[in-house]
Design a protein around this motif. Structure first.
Motif, PDB file in Angstrom:
ATOM      1  N   VAL A 169      35.773   6.944  11.728  1.00 11.22           N
ATOM      2  CA  VAL A 169      34.870   8.085  11.663  1.00 11.22           C
ATOM      3  C   VAL A 169      33.573   7.649  10.982  1.00 11.22           C
ATOM      4  CG1 VAL A 169      35.822   8.901   9.462  1.00 11.22           C
ATOM      5  CG2 VAL A 169      34.641  10.515  10.978  1.00 11.22           C
ATOM      6  N   THR A 170      32.452   8.158  11.469  1.00 12.07           N
ATOM      7  CA  THR A 170      31.165   7.875  10.866  1.00 12.07           C
ATOM      8  C   THR A 170      30.869   8.869   9.749  1.00 12.07           C
ATOM      9  OG1 THR A 170      28.766   7.888  11.269  1.00 12.07           O
ATOM     10  CG2 THR A 170      30.117   9.234  12.719  1.00 12.07           C
ATOM     11  N   ILE A 171      30.077   8.442   8.774  1.00 14.52           N
ATOM     12  CA  ILE A 171      29.697   9.357   7.684  1.00 14.52           C
ATOM     13  C   ILE A 171      28.840  10.495   8.208  1.00 14.52           C
ATOM     14  CG2 ILE A 171      29.859   7.614   5.883  1.00 14.52           C
ATOM     15  CD1 ILE A 171      26.815   7.343   6.016  1.00 14.52           C
ATOM     16  N   LEU A 172      28.334  10.356   9.433  1.00 11.52           N
ATOM     17  CA  LEU A 172      27.538  11.423  10.051  1.00 11.52           C
ATOM     18  C   LEU A 172      28.404  12.477  10.727  1.00 11.52           C
ATOM     19  CD1 LEU A 172      24.722   9.264  11.698  1.00 11.52           C
ATOM     20  CD2 LEU A 172      24.620  10.523   9.532  1.00 11.52           C
ATOM     21  N   TYR A 173      29.721  12.316  10.644  1.00 14.86           N
ATOM     22  CA  TYR A 173      30.602  13.234  11.360  1.00 14.86           C
ATOM     23  C   TYR A 173      30.350  14.715  11.036  1.00 14.86           C
ATOM     24  CZ  TYR A 173      34.566  15.784  13.046  1.00 14.86           C
ATOM     25  OH  TYR A 173      35.333  16.735  13.672  1.00 14.86           O
ATOM     26  N   PRO A 174      30.137  15.105   9.768  1.00 17.60           N
ATOM     27  CA  PRO A 174      29.897  16.526   9.486  1.00 17.60           C
ATOM     28  C   PRO A 174      28.724  17.109  10.283  1.00 17.60           C
ATOM     29  CG  PRO A 174      30.367  15.373   7.462  1.00 17.60           C
ATOM     30  CD  PRO A 174      30.211  14.317   8.525  1.00 17.60           C
ATOM     31  N   PHE A 175      27.758  16.274  10.639  1.00 15.17           N
ATOM     32  CA  PHE A 175      26.630  16.743  11.452  1.00 15.17           C
ATOM     33  C   PHE A 175      26.985  16.704  12.943  1.00 15.17           C
ATOM     34  CE2 PHE A 175      24.917  14.890   7.558  1.00 15.17           C
ATOM     35  CZ  PHE A 175      24.166  15.955   7.070  1.00 15.17           C
ATOM     36  N   ILE A 176      27.711  15.662  13.350  1.00 20.22           N
ATOM     37  CA  ILE A 176      28.102  15.525  14.753  1.00 20.22           C
ATOM     38  C   ILE A 176      28.968  16.698  15.189  1.00 20.22           C
ATOM     39  CG2 ILE A 176      29.504  14.130  16.339  1.00 20.22           C
ATOM     40  CD1 ILE A 176      28.553  11.660  14.788  1.00 20.22           C
ATOM     41  N   ARG A 177      29.862  17.171  14.299  1.00 24.47           N
ATOM     42  CA  ARG A 177      30.784  18.233  14.699  1.00 24.47           C
ATOM     43  C   ARG A 177      30.079  19.578  14.890  1.00 24.47           C
ATOM     44  NH1 ARG A 177      33.679  21.625  10.986  1.00 24.47           N
ATOM     45  NH2 ARG A 177      35.494  21.310  12.316  1.00 24.47           N
ATOM     46  N   LEU A 178      28.828  19.672  14.438  1.00 27.60           N
ATOM     47  CA  LEU A 178      28.075  20.912  14.647  1.00 27.60           C
ATOM     48  C   LEU A 178      27.576  21.043  16.086  1.00 27.60           C
ATOM     49  CD1 LEU A 178      25.923  21.046  11.399  1.00 27.60           C
ATOM     50  CD2 LEU A 178      27.989  22.353  11.912  1.00 27.60           C
ATOM     51  N   ILE A 179      27.426  19.923  16.786  1.00 31.90           N
ATOM     52  CA  ILE A 179      26.843  19.954  18.139  1.00 31.90           C
ATOM     53  C   ILE A 179      27.676  20.789  19.103  1.00 31.90           C
ATOM     54  CG2 ILE A 179      26.153  18.542  20.111  1.00 31.90           C
ATOM     55  CD1 ILE A 179      25.460  16.309  18.086  1.00 31.90           C
ATOM     56  N   PRO A 180      29.006  20.584  19.219  1.00 27.15           N
ATOM     57  CA  PRO A 180      29.785  21.429  20.116  1.00 27.15           C
ATOM     58  C   PRO A 180      29.761  22.897  19.730  1.00 27.15           C
ATOM     59  CG  PRO A 180      31.018  19.446  19.536  1.00 27.15           C
ATOM     60  CD  PRO A 180      29.820  19.507  18.631  1.00 27.15           C
ATOM     61  N   LYS A 181      29.665  23.175  18.427  1.00 28.64           N
ATOM     62  CA  LYS A 181      29.630  24.556  17.975  1.00 28.64           C
ATOM     63  C   LYS A 181      28.325  25.247  18.397  1.00 28.64           C
ATOM     64  CE  LYS A 181      32.753  23.786  14.077  1.00 28.64           C
ATOM     65  NZ  LYS A 181      33.875  24.498  14.710  1.00 28.64           N
ATOM     66  N   LEU A 182      27.226  24.505  18.377  1.00 30.58           N
ATOM     67  CA  LEU A 182      25.946  25.080  18.809  1.00 30.58           C
ATOM     68  C   LEU A 182      25.996  25.467  20.280  1.00 30.58           C
ATOM     69  CD1 LEU A 182      23.443  22.707  16.975  1.00 30.58           C
ATOM     70  CD2 LEU A 182      23.928  25.104  16.435  1.00 30.58           C
ATOM     71  N   LYS A 183      26.738  24.692  21.064  1.00 31.84           N
ATOM     72  CA  LYS A 183      26.848  24.980  22.496  1.00 31.84           C
ATOM     73  C   LYS A 183      27.562  26.308  22.760  1.00 31.84           C
ATOM     74  CE  LYS A 183      26.861  20.116  23.928  1.00 31.84           C
ATOM     75  NZ  LYS A 183      27.659  19.021  24.554  1.00 31.84           N
ATOM     76  N   GLN A 184      28.333  26.793  21.797  1.00 33.15           N
ATOM     77  CA  GLN A 184      29.047  28.054  21.975  1.00 33.15           C
ATOM     78  C   GLN A 184      28.109  29.242  22.106  1.00 33.15           C
ATOM     79  OE1 GLN A 184      31.734  28.395  18.662  1.00 33.15           O
ATOM     80  NE2 GLN A 184      32.818  26.496  19.149  1.00 33.15           N
ATOM     81  N   TYR A 185      26.871  29.070  21.663  1.00 27.93           N
ATOM     82  CA  TYR A 185      25.924  30.183  21.696  1.00 27.93           C
ATOM     83  C   TYR A 185      25.177  30.255  23.022  1.00 27.93           C
ATOM     84  CZ  TYR A 185      26.691  30.627  16.688  1.00 27.93           C
ATOM     85  OH  TYR A 185      27.265  30.825  15.454  1.00 27.93           O
ATOM     86  N   PHE A 186      25.396  29.287  23.917  1.00 25.60           N
ATOM     87  CA  PHE A 186      24.626  29.230  25.166  1.00 25.60           C
ATOM     88  C   PHE A 186      25.549  29.277  26.367  1.00 25.60           C
ATOM     89  CE2 PHE A 186      22.285  26.941  21.864  1.00 25.60           C
ATOM     90  CZ  PHE A 186      21.093  27.621  21.876  1.00 25.60           C
TER      91      PHE A 186
END
Length: 247
Positions: free
Chosen positions: A230-247
């Motif tokens: 896992v990358t240390i950027l994971y907390p930010f990466i996991r937000l991307i699929p959640k943002l798609k839920q609004y569209f």
């Protein structure tokens, strides 16, 4: 095939009736509903007793949080397949469990999951956003993907072999369990391409910014505990699929 539904409750008097009704109304017949209550101080227990046509076991006692309650229910379950339904959530239609069972008729399938509607707390006909995960592909968790846990059904034998909820995770125990089953152990899954559950907004992990940060940290730690990259950027990466839920 018997299906066990496990529900954890605590001071859930406002919405638990909807949860129970959605199980009672399923067209599939062979269902047991196990409810583990954390010694509620309101009228939750009496409301469960009033509505409980399919509730086979009701335990009301102090616990160590929602995942402890879920573990109690999982160990009491006698069904070949187990689903977990939160006390303020409910199934989207009357034939959800039948569709789940149809997928499990393939003996090689260990996990079945589908999508989820986030709905307004009071007006549950109002869909705020949709969680459409799509099927699991190896490595998906590292890209921010994961299924909706209330629409996640697992064979009992999987829990017995690979373990229950890890109580070290207070907010992301469901994430850790799904990560362990799908990504670490590569168990075979089937995806149902439709919303299976309506979830009222306001869950514990999203109640505050602090909880969201803690939840993200726990998700990162879940990779480490399971020896998954896992990358240390994971907390930010996991937000991307959640943002798609609004569209």
């Amino acid at each position: 095939m018997k299906v066990s539904i496990v529900t954890g409750t605590y001071n859930s008097e406002e919405f638990v009736g909807d949860c129970i009704a959605s199980v009672n109304n399923q067209t599939y017949g062979n269902i047991e509903h196990i409810i583990i209550d954390g010694a509620s101080k309101d009228t939750t227990v009496s409301k469960i007793k009033d509505a409980a046509s399919r509730v086979t076991q009701l335990i009301s006692e102090k616990d160590n949080g929602i995942y402890d309650a879920m573990n109690k229910g999982l160990k009491l379950a006698t069904g070949e397949v187990i689903g977990i339904l939160n006390s303020d959530d409910f199934y989207n239609s009357k034939n959800i469990i039948q569709k789940v069972v149809d997928q499990f008729m393939d003996e090689s399938v260990d996990i079945v999951f589908g999508d989820l509607y986030y709905v307004h707390q009071q007006n549950t006909d109002k869909v705020v956003r949709t969680w459409s995960s799509g099927p699991y592909l190896k490595g998906s968790f590292m890209k921010g993907w994961h299924p909706a846990h209330p629409a996640f059904f697992v064979r009992k034998r999987v829990y017995e072999k690979y373990g229950y909820f890890d109580l070290e995770f207070s907010l992301a125990g469901d994430f850790e369990l799904m990560l362990r089953f799908l990504e670490k152990h590569q168990l075979k899954s089937a995806y149902i391409n439709e919303p299976m559950v309506r979830m009222r907004l306001g869950g514990a992990s999203n109640k505050s910014v602090k909880n969201m940060i803690t939840g993200n940290k726990e998700c990162y730690r879940a990779f480490k505990k399971n020896n998954l990259p896992v990358t240390i950027l994971y907390p930010f990466i996991r937000l991307i699929p959640k943002l798609k839920q609004y569209f």
